[in-house]
Design an enzyme around this catalytic site. Structure first.
Site: not given
Ligand code: EPZ
Length: 416
Positions: A394, A22-23, A115, A120, A301
């Protein structure tokens, strides 16, 4: 949205295919805005973040075609996103800033709200764009940048992943040479730089603290297979460390996960790197200490999934979260399953317990949600993970199917 019903499971055994990262995909999709020609991204993960960004790119006038096993983006004509709400929906959409500025010499985006895990900010992104010659103006909750970009030397106050990616993309079409110092070194940066180079960009030093970009007048289309998702792979390795099974993580790259693999080995989990992926065997038996750091340090993460491992690992494990200011919200949810966790600012101390019991819990962010599913695999009875906000989908493609495929008692329950 969905909930995940998880029951105590036997040791997980079998093979899990690891999805495309994803990243890596998100910045690469934004990079497609840098050319008028087709950009074909192979095997994109089926994630809501990818579809959300696709909608935003379409709002910028970029054509997005979905074929089996590919996403084709064509930004032959495009404009600034009109509906700023699309941009606010997802932090990664700030990455359209660099490409828009590079091609249109003007870009406007809303200032991203914070968030759950932190404020952020994007000050490093804006500092770098300003150094490249952009005029920055704030109003009505948004920021507008305009100007033709010229190469410059940029020093990042901290090795921000997103700022490095944004500035790398902007500099590819700037006039002259750009040096990004104190750049982030994550594998996703290296992949983005290789993708941009396949479009004709002239980049050296990606993966080190100093990246040098020679601006070119235009970039051409390309076809690209982004790297495997190291965070998904790490999450599944943690699942094995919790249930004590034997998993082959197909496509996972050991060189992208060395800090996690060392930590799991310290905890007594056996890891074998094979040409096809990573073999993970056995459960964690000893406690461990984790300090999250920028790459190649331990990834923030994977802090939550490793906390799920610590909950049932005998002894005292300690976590220091140095990247985000509020990334222990999963601790309170894990405690509802009977975990013994004390949190003090950026430190969490976990006393392993032999016995967790299922309960209803709530996913507070993407990785926290995954950690709760993992903890449910070793909690007596049923754990219902409330993911009404859609955090898990997500970033994890079919996590319930992948775990169920190796014996995990996990099912996704769609709620009205
Ligand atoms: C990327 O976020 C990842 N997201 C995050 O993954 C990951 O946790 C993070 O990098 C760190 O590795 C994507 O790649 C889409 P940063 P990013 O800029 O780019 C501060 C997930 O779960 N900072 O390196 O936003 C910031 O507040 C997500 O997949 C500034 O102060 O991370 C944070 O404390 C979560 N000013 C720290 O730096 C800035 O201008 C790291 O942020 C930029 C960042």
């Amino acid at each position: 949205m969905a909930h995940y019903a998880v029951r105590e499971s036997p040791p997980l055994r079998g093979e899990i295919p690891i999805s495309t990262s994803k990243n890596a995909v998100l910045p690469i999709m934004c990079g497609a805005l840098l050319t008028r020609e087709d950009v074909r991204i192979e095997n994109p993960p089926n994630l809501t973040d990818v579809s959300t960004l696709s909608s935003l790119l379409e709002a910028c006038g970029c054509r997005v075609r979905r074929e089996t096993g590919a996403l084709i983006l064509t930004a032959s004509g495009f404009k600034n996103p009109q509906d700023e709400e699309d941009v606010r929906k997802m932090r990664a959409s700030v990455l359209v800033l660099g490409p828009l500025l590079a091609r249109l010499h003007e870009a406007r985006i809303p200032l991203p709200g914070g968030c759950a895990i932190g404020q952020r900010p994007i000050d490093q992104h804006l500092k770098g764009m300003s150094a490249l010659g952009a005029k920055v103006h704030f109003d009505h909750g948004g920021v507008t940048l305009c100007g033709r970009l010229r190469g410059a030397t940029i020093y990042l106050d901290m090795p921000s992943v997103g700022a490095t990616e944004n500035l790398l993309m902007a500099a590819t079409l700037a006039e002259g040479t750009t040096r990004i110092e104190n750049a982030a070194k994550e594998p996703e940066i290296v992949d983005l730089a290789a993708f941009l180079s396949s479009m004709g960009a002239r980049i050296s030093g990606a993966g080190t603290s100093t990246i040098v970009i020679e601006g070119v007048s235009s970039l051409h289309g390309t076809t690209w297979q982004p790297i495997a998702d190291r965070i998904e792979a790490g999450t599944m390795a943690c699942a094995c460390a919790i249930t004590g099974g034997e998993l082959m993580l197909r496509g996972a790259r050991a060189d992208h996960l060395r800090s996690l693999l060392f930590k799991l080995s310290e905890a007594g989990v056996h890891i074998h790197d094979t040409p096809g992926g990573l073999m993970v065997l056995g459960r964690a038996k000893q406690p461990f200490e984790i300090r999250t750091m920028v790459y190649p340090g331990f990834p923030t993460d994977l802090q939550a999934p490793m906390m799920a491992v610590a909950c049932k690992t005998p002894g005292t494990s300690v976590f220091l979260e140095t990247i985000f200011e509020n990334r222990f919200m999963h601790a309170a949810e894990l405690s509802r399953l009977g975990a013994h966790i004390r949190v003090e600012n950026r430190v969490a101390v976990v006393e392993g317990t032999p016995y967790l019991t299922g309960a209803p819990v709530t996913a507070t962010d993407l990785r926290a949600g995954a950690a709760l599913i993992l903890a449910g695999l070793c909690a007596e009875g049923e754990t219902l993970v409330n993911d009404a906000d859609g955090h898990i989908t997500r970033g994890y493609e079919r996590i319930e199917e992948k775990l169920a495929g190796v014996g995990g008692l996990v099912r996704r329950v769609c709620m009205p």
